[in-house]
Motif scaffolding. Structure first.
Motif, PDB file in Angstrom:
ATOM      1  N   ASP A 155      -1.771   2.995   7.240  1.00  0.00           N
ATOM      2  CA  ASP A 155      -2.690   1.863   7.422  1.00  0.00           C
ATOM      3  C   ASP A 155      -3.851   2.232   8.342  1.00  0.00           C
ATOM      4  N   VAL A 156      -3.566   2.987   9.405  1.00  0.00           N
ATOM      5  CA  VAL A 156      -4.623   3.416  10.328  1.00  0.00           C
ATOM      6  C   VAL A 156      -5.625   4.306   9.591  1.00  0.00           C
ATOM      7  N   ILE A 157      -5.124   5.236   8.794  1.00  0.00           N
ATOM      8  CA  ILE A 157      -6.008   6.124   8.031  1.00  0.00           C
ATOM      9  C   ILE A 157      -6.911   5.309   7.119  1.00  0.00           C
ATOM     10  N   ARG A 158      -6.321   4.348   6.406  1.00  0.00           N
ATOM     11  CA  ARG A 158      -7.118   3.513   5.500  1.00  0.00           C
ATOM     12  C   ARG A 158      -8.146   2.674   6.245  1.00  0.00           C
ATOM     13  N   SER A 159      -7.822   2.241   7.445  1.00  0.00           N
ATOM     14  CA  SER A 159      -8.773   1.405   8.195  1.00  0.00           C
ATOM     15  C   SER A 159      -9.862   2.242   8.886  1.00  0.00           C
ATOM     16  N   ILE A 185     -11.086   5.338   7.733  1.00  0.00           N
ATOM     17  CA  ILE A 185     -11.927   6.053   6.767  1.00  0.00           C
ATOM     18  C   ILE A 185     -12.269   5.083   5.628  1.00  0.00           C
ATOM     19  N   PRO A 186     -13.537   4.828   5.377  1.00  0.00           N
ATOM     20  CA  PRO A 186     -13.912   3.920   4.286  1.00  0.00           C
ATOM     21  C   PRO A 186     -13.343   4.415   2.948  1.00  0.00           C
ATOM     22  N   PRO A 187     -12.934   3.499   2.072  1.00  0.00           N
ATOM     23  CA  PRO A 187     -12.290   3.880   0.810  1.00  0.00           C
ATOM     24  C   PRO A 187     -13.109   4.861  -0.035  1.00  0.00           C
ATOM     25  N   HIS A 188     -14.424   4.704  -0.045  1.00  0.00           N
ATOM     26  CA  HIS A 188     -15.251   5.588  -0.863  1.00  0.00           C
ATOM     27  C   HIS A 188     -15.370   6.988  -0.266  1.00  0.00           C
ATOM     28  N   ARG A 189     -14.972   7.163   0.993  1.00  0.00           N
ATOM     29  CA  ARG A 189     -15.037   8.481   1.646  1.00  0.00           C
ATOM     30  C   ARG A 189     -13.669   9.122   1.812  1.00  0.00           C
ATOM     31  N   LEU A 190     -12.589   8.355   1.653  1.00  0.00           N
ATOM     32  CA  LEU A 190     -11.238   8.870   1.862  1.00  0.00           C
ATOM     33  C   LEU A 190     -10.885   9.899   0.797  1.00  0.00           C
ATOM     34  N   THR A 191     -10.392  11.049   1.237  1.00  0.00           N
ATOM     35  CA  THR A 191     -10.045  12.130   0.322  1.00  0.00           C
ATOM     36  C   THR A 191      -8.984  11.702  -0.688  1.00  0.00           C
ATOM     37  N   ASP A 192      -9.010  12.346  -1.840  1.00  0.00           N
ATOM     38  CA  ASP A 192      -7.998  12.110  -2.867  1.00  0.00           C
ATOM     39  C   ASP A 192      -6.868  13.124  -2.765  1.00  0.00           C
ATOM     40  N   ASP A 193      -7.004  14.091  -1.856  1.00  0.00           N
ATOM     41  CA  ASP A 193      -6.034  15.171  -1.696  1.00  0.00           C
ATOM     42  C   ASP A 193      -4.773  14.628  -1.009  1.00  0.00           C
ATOM     43  N   LEU A 251      -6.414   9.057  15.113  1.00  0.00           N
ATOM     44  CA  LEU A 251      -6.970  10.210  14.407  1.00  0.00           C
ATOM     45  C   LEU A 251      -7.971  10.908  15.309  1.00  0.00           C
ATOM     46  N   SER A 252      -7.858  12.217  15.415  1.00  0.00           N
ATOM     47  CA  SER A 252      -8.849  12.976  16.168  1.00  0.00           C
ATOM     48  C   SER A 252     -10.109  13.109  15.313  1.00  0.00           C
ATOM     49  N   ARG A 253     -11.196  13.558  15.927  1.00  0.00           N
ATOM     50  CA  ARG A 253     -12.432  13.763  15.161  1.00  0.00           C
ATOM     51  C   ARG A 253     -12.225  14.776  14.042  1.00  0.00           C
ATOM     52  N   ALA A 254     -11.515  15.856  14.351  1.00  0.00           N
ATOM     53  CA  ALA A 254     -11.257  16.886  13.336  1.00  0.00           C
ATOM     54  C   ALA A 254     -10.447  16.313  12.175  1.00  0.00           C
ATOM     55  N   GLU A 255      -9.481  15.463  12.471  1.00  0.00           N
ATOM     56  CA  GLU A 255      -8.676  14.847  11.412  1.00  0.00           C
ATOM     57  C   GLU A 255      -9.524  13.902  10.565  1.00  0.00           C
ATOM     58  N   LYS A 256     -10.412  13.164  11.201  1.00  0.00           N
ATOM     59  CA  LYS A 256     -11.304  12.273  10.448  1.00  0.00           C
ATOM     60  C   LYS A 256     -12.188  13.068   9.497  1.00  0.00           C
ATOM     61  N   ARG A 257     -12.681  14.225   9.965  1.00  0.00           N
ATOM     62  CA  ARG A 257     -13.491  15.082   9.087  1.00  0.00           C
ATOM     63  C   ARG A 257     -12.674  15.585   7.908  1.00  0.00           C
ATOM     64  N   ARG A 258     -11.434  15.984   8.155  1.00  0.00           N
ATOM     65  CA  ARG A 258     -10.589  16.492   7.065  1.00  0.00           C
ATOM     66  C   ARG A 258     -10.267  15.405   6.041  1.00  0.00           C
ATOM     67  N   LEU A 259     -10.181  14.169   6.500  1.00  0.00           N
ATOM     68  CA  LEU A 259      -9.840  13.062   5.607  1.00  0.00           C
ATOM     69  C   LEU A 259     -11.028  12.557   4.798  1.00  0.00           C
ATOM     70  N   SER A 260     -12.221  12.924   5.198  1.00  0.00           N
ATOM     71  CA  SER A 260     -13.427  12.453   4.510  1.00  0.00           C
ATOM     72  C   SER A 260     -13.802  13.404   3.382  1.00  0.00           C
ATOM     73  N   LYS A 261     -14.303  12.843   2.298  1.00  0.00           N
ATOM     74  CA  LYS A 261     -14.724  13.638   1.147  1.00  0.00           C
ATOM     75  C   LYS A 261     -15.923  14.505   1.471  1.00  0.00           C
ATOM     76  N   SER A 262     -16.804  14.019   2.325  1.00  0.00           N
ATOM     77  CA  SER A 262     -18.003  14.783   2.669  1.00  0.00           C
ATOM     78  C   SER A 262     -18.105  14.889   4.180  1.00  0.00           C
ATOM     79  N   GLU A 268       0.830  -1.198   0.000  1.00  0.00           N
ATOM     80  CA  GLU A 268       0.000   0.000   0.000  1.00  0.00           C
ATOM     81  C   GLU A 268       0.871   1.257   0.000  1.00  0.00           C
ATOM     82  N   GLU A 269       0.313   2.316  -0.554  1.00  0.00           N
ATOM     83  CA  GLU A 269       0.999   3.604  -0.607  1.00  0.00           C
ATOM     84  C   GLU A 269       1.155   4.182   0.798  1.00  0.00           C
ATOM     85  N   VAL A 270       2.337   4.708   1.085  1.00  0.00           N
ATOM     86  CA  VAL A 270       2.590   5.423   2.334  1.00  0.00           C
ATOM     87  C   VAL A 270       2.317   6.892   2.041  1.00  0.00           C
TER      88      VAL A 270
END
Length: 126
Positions: free
Chosen positions: A34-38, A40-48, A102-113, A2-4
């Motif tokens: 790996d934690v980020i990928r686990s 945040i669901p793949p369809h919601r994970l930001t592309d940024d 991940l904090s709640r704020a970080e989870k929000r930033r990582l999500s597409k919506s 997986e990409e780092v």
């Protein structure tokens, strides 16, 4: 493999990383990805890529800071108090075990919506 999401060089641009911590930081960056990928669901994970990099670095910095702060035998302690006569000091550690999280704020930033959705319920029963 997986990409780092971030490299040690990118981490060093943001935070102080000692040369003795570089090998550990490399592994932690992989683990953080790996934690980020686990989390945040793949369809919601930001592309940024920049947000992914920033969040991975923040997670690793917290883990490295905990090992520096608690490297004197306080690992696992979440609160400490020291008193001498009428004077006392208290500390509460935010990450006493150096976990990657991940904090709640970080989870929000990582999500597409934002995760909020709207819906309508027809109560008239047409």
């Amino acid at each position: 493999m997986e990409e780092v999401f971030a490299t040690v060089e990118q981490l060093k641009k943001r935070y102080n990383v000692s040369s003795s911590d570089e090998k550990r930081a490399t592994q932690l960056l992989s683990d953080a990805s790996d934690v980020i990928r686990s989390e945040i669901p793949p369809h919601r994970l930001t592309d940024d890529k920049r947000i992914l990099e920033v969040m991975a670095c923040a997670m690793v910095q917290r883990a490295l800071a905990a090992s520096t702060t608690l490297g004197d035998g306080l690992s696992g302690v979440s609160q400490a108090t020291q008193a001498t006569g009428p004077f006392s000091q208290s500390w509460t550690f935010t990450n006493p075990t150096g976990d990657l999280y991940l904090s709640r704020a970080e989870k929000r930033r990582l999500s597409k919506s934002s995760g909020q959705t709207g819906f309508h319920i027809d109560l008239a029963g047409e």
